[in-house]
Motif scaffolding. Sequence first.
Motif, short mmCIF file in Angstrom:
data_model
loop_
_atom_site.label_atom_id
_atom_site.label_comp_id
_atom_site.label_asym_id
_atom_site.label_seq_id
_atom_site.Cartn_x
_atom_site.Cartn_y
_atom_site.Cartn_z
N ASN A 25 6.75 -5.65 11.32
CA ASN A 25 7.16 -6.59 12.37
C ASN A 25 6.70 -8.01 12.09
N LEU A 26 6.10 -8.22 10.94
CA LEU A 26 5.59 -9.54 10.56
C LEU A 26 6.75 -10.52 10.39
N THR A 27 6.62 -11.71 10.99
CA THR A 27 7.69 -12.72 10.88
C THR A 27 7.27 -13.94 10.07
N ILE A 28 5.98 -14.25 10.04
CA ILE A 28 5.48 -15.40 9.30
C ILE A 28 4.31 -14.97 8.43
N LEU A 29 4.34 -15.36 7.16
CA LEU A 29 3.27 -14.98 6.25
C LEU A 29 2.91 -16.17 5.36
N TYR A 30 1.67 -16.60 5.48
CA TYR A 30 1.13 -17.68 4.66
C TYR A 30 0.12 -17.09 3.68
N ILE A 31 0.41 -17.21 2.40
CA ILE A 31 -0.52 -16.77 1.36
C ILE A 31 -0.74 -17.97 0.45
N THR A 32 -1.40 -18.97 0.96
CA THR A 32 -1.57 -20.22 0.24
C THR A 32 -2.99 -20.38 -0.29
N TYR A 33 -3.13 -21.21 -1.33
CA TYR A 33 -4.44 -21.54 -1.90
C TYR A 33 -5.27 -20.30 -2.26
N ASN A 34 -4.65 -19.36 -2.97
CA ASN A 34 -5.35 -18.14 -3.36
C ASN A 34 -5.40 -17.92 -4.86
N ASN A 35 -4.90 -18.86 -5.61
CA ASN A 35 -4.86 -18.76 -7.08
C ASN A 35 -4.13 -17.49 -7.54
N PHE A 87 6.82 -7.18 -0.79
CA PHE A 87 7.39 -7.51 0.52
C PHE A 87 8.50 -6.53 0.92
N TYR A 88 8.49 -5.36 0.34
CA TYR A 88 9.58 -4.40 0.51
C TYR A 88 9.87 -4.03 1.96
N ASN A 89 8.86 -3.82 2.79
CA ASN A 89 9.07 -3.38 4.18
C ASN A 89 9.10 -4.51 5.20
N LEU A 90 9.12 -5.74 4.75
CA LEU A 90 9.05 -6.88 5.67
C LEU A 90 10.44 -7.39 6.04
N TYR A 91 11.23 -6.54 6.66
CA TYR A 91 12.61 -6.87 7.02
C TYR A 91 12.70 -8.03 8.01
N LYS A 92 11.69 -8.21 8.84
CA LYS A 92 11.74 -9.24 9.89
C LYS A 92 11.09 -10.55 9.46
N LEU A 93 10.62 -10.62 8.23
CA LEU A 93 9.96 -11.83 7.75
C LEU A 93 10.93 -12.99 7.72
N GLU A 94 10.56 -14.08 8.37
CA GLU A 94 11.40 -15.28 8.45
C GLU A 94 10.85 -16.42 7.61
N CYS A 95 9.54 -16.50 7.49
CA CYS A 95 8.90 -17.60 6.79
C CYS A 95 7.86 -17.04 5.82
N HIS A 111 12.05 -8.42 -5.28
CA HIS A 111 13.30 -7.94 -4.72
C HIS A 111 13.49 -8.59 -3.35
N PHE A 112 14.10 -9.77 -3.32
CA PHE A 112 14.30 -10.51 -2.08
C PHE A 112 15.42 -9.93 -1.22
N THR A 113 16.14 -8.95 -1.72
CA THR A 113 17.26 -8.39 -0.96
C THR A 113 16.80 -7.74 0.34
N ASN A 114 15.58 -7.25 0.39
CA ASN A 114 15.06 -6.63 1.62
C ASN A 114 14.64 -7.66 2.66
N LEU A 115 14.45 -8.89 2.24
CA LEU A 115 14.02 -9.95 3.16
C LEU A 115 15.26 -10.56 3.83
N ILE A 116 15.96 -9.75 4.60
CA ILE A 116 17.23 -10.17 5.18
C ILE A 116 17.09 -11.25 6.25
N GLY A 117 15.90 -11.39 6.84
CA GLY A 117 15.69 -12.40 7.86
C GLY A 117 15.04 -13.67 7.34
#
Length: 75
Positions: A13-23, A32-40, A54-60
Amino acid sequence: VNLPEEIFNYLNNLTILYITYNNIRTLPNSLFYNLYKLECLDLSNNSINCLSLHFTNLIGLKELNLSNNISVNII
């Protein structure tokens, strides 16, 4: 930094994910296979130089930030 492939498996159900500044250098293909609702998805300011996700699963997905990485090639 290497992220385990199953780290987001139960966050469908995650919609926003920030993974910044982690080298981060590489990302597993099915990260990101199960993150169908991810928007950002923000992967900025890492050391990523190639994405073979595989960005095809990131339909949102509406926003993808890859800025300030090492010349990202998307395969």
